[in-house]
Design an enzyme around this catalytic site. Structure first.
Site, PDB file in Angstrom:
ATOM      1  N   ASP A 150     -36.018  59.444 -52.133  1.00  0.00           N
ATOM      2  CA  ASP A 150     -37.080  58.444 -52.047  1.00  0.00           C
ATOM      3  C   ASP A 150     -38.021  58.599 -53.244  1.00  0.00           C
ATOM      4  O   ASP A 150     -38.585  59.675 -53.460  1.00  0.00           O
ATOM      5  CB  ASP A 150     -37.869  58.618 -50.749  1.00  0.00           C
TER       6      ASP A 150
ATOM      7  N   TYR B 148     -45.454  57.570 -58.277  1.00  0.00           N
ATOM      8  CA  TYR B 148     -45.428  59.033 -58.241  1.00  0.00           C
ATOM      9  C   TYR B 148     -45.365  59.624 -59.653  1.00  0.00           C
ATOM     10  O   TYR B 148     -45.455  60.840 -59.826  1.00  0.00           O
ATOM     11  CB  TYR B 148     -44.240  59.555 -57.414  1.00  0.00           C
TER      12      TYR B 148
ATOM     13  N   LYS C 298     -40.293  51.962 -55.344  1.00  0.00           N
ATOM     14  CA  LYS C 298     -41.345  51.087 -54.807  1.00  0.00           C
ATOM     15  C   LYS C 298     -42.132  50.407 -55.923  1.00  0.00           C
ATOM     16  O   LYS C 298     -42.407  51.025 -56.960  1.00  0.00           O
ATOM     17  CB  LYS C 298     -42.317  51.897 -53.930  1.00  0.00           C
TER      18      LYS C 298
ATOM     19  N   HIS D 251     -44.962  48.707 -52.213  1.00  0.00           N
ATOM     20  CA  HIS D 251     -45.560  49.992 -51.845  1.00  0.00           C
ATOM     21  C   HIS D 251     -46.747  49.837 -50.882  1.00  0.00           C
ATOM     22  O   HIS D 251     -46.925  50.631 -49.960  1.00  0.00           O
ATOM     23  CB  HIS D 251     -45.988  50.731 -53.126  1.00  0.00           C
TER      24      HIS D 251
ATOM     25  N   ASN E 250     -34.300  71.607 -44.287  1.00  0.00           N
ATOM     26  CA  ASN E 250     -34.696  70.302 -43.754  1.00  0.00           C
ATOM     27  C   ASN E 250     -33.513  69.373 -43.491  1.00  0.00           C
ATOM     28  O   ASN E 250     -33.662  68.358 -42.805  1.00  0.00           O
ATOM     29  CB  ASN E 250     -35.702  69.626 -44.701  1.00  0.00           C
TER      30      ASN E 250
HETATM   31  P1  A2P Z   1     -43.141  72.763 -50.608  1.00  0.00           P
HETATM   32  O1  A2P Z   1     -42.956  71.478 -51.337  1.00  0.00           O
HETATM   33  O2  A2P Z   1     -44.029  73.707 -51.342  1.00  0.00           O
HETATM   34  O3  A2P Z   1     -41.837  73.382 -50.200  1.00  0.00           O
HETATM   35  P2  A2P Z   1     -44.502  66.071 -46.122  1.00  0.00           P
HETATM   36  O4  A2P Z   1     -43.046  65.827 -46.331  1.00  0.00           O
HETATM   37  O5  A2P Z   1     -44.956  65.742 -44.717  1.00  0.00           O
HETATM   38  O6  A2P Z   1     -45.358  65.381 -47.158  1.00  0.00           O
HETATM   39  O7  A2P Z   1     -44.792  67.621 -46.243  1.00  0.00           O
HETATM   40  C1  A2P Z   1     -44.660  68.281 -47.486  1.00  0.00           C
HETATM   41  C2  A2P Z   1     -45.226  69.672 -47.352  1.00  0.00           C
HETATM   42  O8  A2P Z   1     -44.466  70.412 -46.394  1.00  0.00           O
HETATM   43  C3  A2P Z   1     -45.138  70.444 -48.634  1.00  0.00           C
HETATM   44  O9  A2P Z   1     -46.279  71.296 -48.697  1.00  0.00           O
HETATM   45  C4  A2P Z   1     -43.878  71.268 -48.493  1.00  0.00           C
HETATM   46  O10 A2P Z   1     -43.951  72.464 -49.235  1.00  0.00           O
HETATM   47  C5  A2P Z   1     -43.919  71.571 -47.013  1.00  0.00           C
HETATM   48  N1  A2P Z   1     -42.590  71.792 -46.424  1.00  0.00           N
HETATM   49  C6  A2P Z   1     -41.485  71.042 -46.616  1.00  0.00           C
HETATM   50  N2  A2P Z   1     -40.466  71.518 -45.879  1.00  0.00           N
HETATM   51  C7  A2P Z   1     -40.936  72.605 -45.217  1.00  0.00           C
HETATM   52  C8  A2P Z   1     -40.353  73.527 -44.315  1.00  0.00           C
HETATM   53  N3  A2P Z   1     -39.081  73.445 -43.945  1.00  0.00           N
HETATM   54  N4  A2P Z   1     -41.150  74.538 -43.840  1.00  0.00           N
HETATM   55  C9  A2P Z   1     -42.456  74.625 -44.214  1.00  0.00           C
HETATM   56  N5  A2P Z   1     -43.049  73.770 -45.054  1.00  0.00           N
HETATM   57  C10 A2P Z   1     -42.299  72.767 -45.559  1.00  0.00           C
END
Ligand code: A2P
Length: 374
Positions: free
Chosen positions: A74, A79, A109, A142, A302
C-alpha cells in the site's frame, strides 16, 4: 470450497444467520488470504503499509515483505517514498525476477492537491513512474478534501492555515474513471470518505468505487461504516490497523492499543502476539489490513495470521474494545505548526490543542468527512 472471501456470503451470514451453502468447517471460509473486489480482482487481505516508513527504511521493508510472501503493498504519493518503494519492486518484480507483475497488488493514492480533473492523470503517471509500474491495481482518492493545486503537499498561508480548493470530489472521480479507461489503473476507490460521501460517488459513478480505506482498529471498529460499505459492495481496508503507535503526535494520555492488557491475555491463550490477534480480527471481519513495519521480524510475523482462528466470543470481545477514538485526524495546535522533516505526510498532522480542546484542522472544509458519524 471457497478459495477466497465472498463478501455477499459474509453479508448473508451476518444479517440472516448461517449460510445454507456447504462449507468445510466453521472458520474455513475465512482462512483465505484474499478478498474479491467488485471488479473480480483478488486482493491479498494483508498488505504492507508504507506510511511513516522513512527514506532509507522503506526499500528494505518492501524487500523483506516480498521475500516472506507479501504480494500487496500500500503506497501513496503523499508518503513521499514511492521512489524507494519502486527501487525494491524493481529488484523483485518483472521479467526475469522472482515475481510476476500479475502476482502483485499495488495501491497508490491521489493527493489532495491533485484533485483538479486536469491534474489527475499526471499525478497517477508520476506515482507509476516512481513505482516503476505500467499500471496500478488500485488507485484511491486519498481524502475527499481538495487543496490548492501546486507542488507543495500542504499549501499554506502565512498564518499556517491550509489553502483549500473548491474542486468537488465528484469531478475528481470522473477524472479517476478515465484512468481505468486508459488502462493506467485496474480499479479505483476512496479513502477517508464517510458513508454519505461514498454514496454520493456511487450515485454518479460509471466505474464504481471498489474500496474505502479508513482508519480502523479495535479502538475504532467502524462497524457502521463497514456494514454500509458492504451493503453497496465497497470493500474496506483498515489503515493504522495496529493503532499506529508510531504516529508522531501520539500523546501519553492516549491508550496504546498494542499494550492493551486485554489483548495480551487473548494473545497468550492463542500463543500469538497482540499484533497477530488484532490482524486476525481484521481478517475474520474480511477487512483488508495494511500493517506498517520496517522491522523484518515483525513484517514476517504480521503475515502469520492464517494458521489460527479467533472464536466468535473472542471476536466479540475485541469488538467491545471499541472507543470510537480516531488517532488519525489532521489537527492543529494554536499558533504552532510542528514540522517533522522526515516524511512530508507526517507534517500534516501536528500535535493539537487549543484552549485544551482538540482542533480539527480541516473542519471548515466543505468536504471534511468526520462531521458525519460514520
Ligand atoms: P516498526 O515499524 O518499528 O516495526 P500501524 O500499522 O497501525 O500504523 O502500526 C505501525 C506501528 O506498529 C509501528 O510502530 C510498527 O513498528 C509497529 N508494529 C508493526 N508490527 C508490529 C508487531 N508485529 N509487533 C509490534 N509492533 C509492531
Amino acid at each position: 470450497m471457497m478459495s477466497d472471501f465472498d463478501l455477499s456470503l459474509l453479508k448473508s451470514r451476518t444479517t440472516t444467520g448461517p449460510s445454507t451453502r456447504t462449507t468445510p468447517g466453521p472458520h474455513s471460509w475465512n482462512m483465505s488470504r484474499f478478498v474479491t473486489l467488485s471488479t473480480g480482482q483478488k486482493m491479498p487481505i494483508v498488505g504492507l503499509g508504507t506510511w511513516k516508513s522513512g527514506p532509507g527504511q522503506v526499500k528494505q521493508a518492501v524487500l523483506a515483505a516480498l521475500d516472506c510472501g507479501y504480494r500487496h503493498i500500500d503506497c501513496a504519493a503523499a508518503y513521499s517514498n514511492e521512489l524507494e518503494v519502486g527501487e525494491a519492486l524493481a529488484l523483485r518484480v518483472g521479467p526475469g525476477k522472482a515475481l510476476l507483475r500479475e502476482e502483485m497488488f499495488v495501491t497508490s493514492k491521489l493527493w489532495n492537491t491533485k484533485h483538479d480533473p486536469e491534474d489527475v492523470e499526471e499525478a497517477c503517471r508520476t506515482s507509476l513512474a516512481h513505482l516503476g509500474l505500467s499500471y496500478l491495481d488500485l488507485y484511491l482518492v486519498h481524502w475527499p478534501m481538495a487543496f490548492q493545486p501546486g507542488k507543495e503537499l500542504m499549501p499554506r498561508r502565512d498564518d499556517g492555515s491550509i489553502c483549500y480548493s473548491d474542486t468537488h470530489y465528484r469531478d475528481t472521480w470522473t477524472a479517476m474513471e478515465s484512468l481505468v479507461d486508459k488502462g493506467l489503473v485496474r480499479a479505483i476507490g476512496l479513502s477517508n470518505f464517510s458513508a454519505r460521501q461514498t454514496d454520493d460517488i456511487i450515485s454518479v459513478a460509471r466505474h464504481k468505487p471498489v474500496m474505502n480505506q479508513v482508519e480502523c482498529h479495535p479502538y475504532l471498529s467502524q462497524a457502521d461504516l463497514l456494514s454500509h460499505c458492504r451493503s453497496v459492495s465497497v470493500c474496506v481496508t483498515a489503515y493504522s490497523p495496529l493503532g499506529s503507535g508510531d504516529r508522531p503526535w501520539a500523546s501519553p494520555d492516549q491508550p496504546s492499543l498494542l499494550e492493551d492488557p486485554r489483548l495480551a491475555a487473548i494473545a497468550q491463550r492463542y500463543q500469538k502476539t497482540p499484533a497477530q490477534v488484532i490482524l486476525r480480527w481484521h481478517v475474520q471481519r474480511a477487512v483488508v489490513c495494511i500493517p506498517k513495519s520496517v522491522t523484518p521480524s515483525r513484517i514476517q510475523q504480521n503475515l502469520q495470521v492464517f494458521d489460527f482462528s479467533l472464536t466468535d466470543d473472542d471476536m466479540k470481545l475485541i469488538e467491545s474494545f471499541n472507543r470510537n477514538e480516531r488517532f488519525i485526524v489532521p489537527t492543529v495546535e494554536a499558533n504552532k505548526i510542528v514540522f517533522n522533516g522526515t516524511c512530508g505526510y507526517i507534517s500534516v498532522f501536528p500535535e493539537r490543542c487549543r484552549d485544551g480542546k482538540k482542533v480539527w484542522r480541516d473542519a471548515e472544509h466543505p468536504h471534511f468527512p468526520f462531521h458525519d458519524s460514520y
